[in-house]
Design an enzyme around this catalytic site. Structure first.
Site, PDB file in Angstrom:
ATOM      1  CB  SER A 214       2.259  -4.904   2.914  1.00  0.00           C
ATOM      2  OG  SER A 214       1.417  -4.476   3.954  1.00  0.00           O
ATOM      3  CD  GLN A 215      -2.616  -2.878  -0.479  1.00  0.00           C
ATOM      4  OE1 GLN A 215      -3.446  -2.614   0.394  1.00  0.00           O
ATOM      5  NE2 GLN A 215      -2.468  -2.111  -1.553  1.00  0.00           N
TER       6      GLN A 215
ATOM      7  CG  MET B  68      -1.717   1.189   1.497  1.00  0.00           C
ATOM      8  SD  MET B  68      -2.781   0.966   2.964  1.00  0.00           S
ATOM      9  CE  MET B  68      -1.699   1.502   4.272  1.00  0.00           C
TER      10      MET B  68
ATOM     11  CG  HIS C 168       4.157  -3.729   8.045  1.00  0.00           C
ATOM     12  ND1 HIS C 168       3.738  -5.036   8.032  1.00  0.00           N
ATOM     13  CD2 HIS C 168       3.689  -3.177   6.907  1.00  0.00           C
ATOM     14  CE1 HIS C 168       3.030  -5.259   6.936  1.00  0.00           C
ATOM     15  NE2 HIS C 168       2.985  -4.147   6.228  1.00  0.00           N
TER      16      HIS C 168
ATOM     17  CG  ASP D 219       3.381  -5.372  11.509  1.00  0.00           C
ATOM     18  OD1 ASP D 219       2.898  -4.224  11.521  1.00  0.00           O
ATOM     19  OD2 ASP D 219       3.563  -6.013  10.459  1.00  0.00           O
TER      20      ASP D 219
END
Ligand code: NAG
Ligand code: NAG
Length: 314
Positions: free
Chosen positions: A121-122, A47, A295, A239
């Site tokens: 991530s996403q 993102m 993260h 995270d």
């Protein structure tokens, strides 16, 4: 038989070598690495990021190319330029993004014999949708780096320069994550998983509830996911951006509350084996990696030691 297998045979390797490769299991794929160069790698960014930022995906591409000479690395750009690519990570319907990527991969002659995939991530859950929906060309290993496979319930922090967009996203999610308008326009709403409202999630989540088989079982999804050689999930142990971080190992909040989490093994997705994850687990195909740090924070050394081995073989 994979195309790589055919190639290996066409070149007639010595019988002994061929038998040895067969004994090692997964023989055909293994031989591909040596007969036709390294297995290509497809990367999907997270993102607020883009395909080619020299400090993120561009850097990853560079260090992989240095370590595996001759490798073809495709870092996906969603849109016609870097700005669009970044904007689409917030605002483009995820199902459309997956379809676009499937099309791009199918048309790329360099990926014809298969590839490994690594999502950040996403991008991790999006690439899982790619393997579930689009078996051709074949994906061998899927590496999810901080992906949220059971979704998220909160946006505690946002990456670097996108905090204004994130404030707006939070507002939209508060107004109604599962309303049609928000679902259709907001990427993060499409993997928003409200543990206090599982029914709404099941019914209205455009993306995640579909790929996680919450509305019924699509045997094709299961079969395709199970065709992976390894499904590697990296969770960041400190995270502060993903809520809850357990989602990175496919765990989640126990339904009905948002405090206690359960691991994948205790979810109905696993016990009912709606996605083949239990069978994959029993076959040793699920790999759980924990990385100390926030993260997406990892060192080059950590990456070489823990991730590179999955890119060096198919
Ligand atoms: C199952 O998934 C495949 C791949 O995306 C799709 O073509 C098919 O229509 C789906 N079947 C059902 C019943 O939804
Ligand atoms: C990060 O998480 C690990 C595992 O939970 C913990 O042992 C460690 O103390 C944490 N480190 C920091 C800096 O919070």
């Amino acid at each position: 038989m994979t195309p790589g297998c055919k190639m290996a045979r066409a070149r007639r390797p010595p019988v002994l070598l061929l038998m040895l490769l067969m004994l090692l299991g997964g023989s055909c794929r293994l031989s591909r690495g040596t007969s036709a160069g390294p297995v290509p790698l497809v990367i999907w960014h997270g993102m607020g990021d883009s395909c080619c930022n020299p400090e993120s995906m561009g850097y990853i591409k560079k260090i992989v190319e240095e370590k595996i000479p001759g490798i073809y690395v495709l870092s996906l750009r969603i849109g016609s330029n870097l700005i669009e690519d970044m904007e689409n990570s917030f605002f483009m319907n995820v199902n459309d993004q997956v379809e676009l990527v499937c099309d791009k991969l199918a048309k790329d002659p360099k990926l014809r014999d298969g590839y490994n995939a690594m999502g950040f991530s996403q991008g991790g859950q999006f690439l899982r949708a790619v393997v579930q929906r689009c078996p051709s060309p074949p994906m061998f290993n899927l590496i999810s780096v901080g992906g949220q496979h059971q979704g998220v319930y909160g946006f505690p922090r946002c990456p670097g320069e996108s905090s204004r967009i994130c404030d707006w996203i939070r507002k939209m999610l508060d107004i109604g994550a599962y309303t049609k308008t928000v679902q259709e326009r907001l990427v993060q709403a499409q993997y928003w998983h409200d543990p206090l409202n599982e029914e709404e999630y099941r019914k209205n989540s455009l993306f995640l509830a579909d790929v996680n088989q919450e509305r019924g079982i699509n045997g094709t999804y299961k079969k395709n996911l199970m065709s992976l050689k390894k499904f590697v999930m990296v969770k960041f142990l400190n995270d502060t951006m993903v809520d809850p971080p357990d989602s990175e190992w496919f765990g989640y909040y126990r339904s009905g509350q948002a405090k206690e989490t359960i691991p994948l093994k205790e979810t109905s997705l696993y016990t009912e084996d709606r996605l083949g994850l239990k069978e994959m687990d029993q076959a040793g195909k699920l790999v759980y990696l924990g990385a100390v740090g926030d993260h997406l924070h990892f060192s080059k050394e950590w990456f070489f030691k823990n991730i590179l081995p999955f890119l060096q073989s198919s």
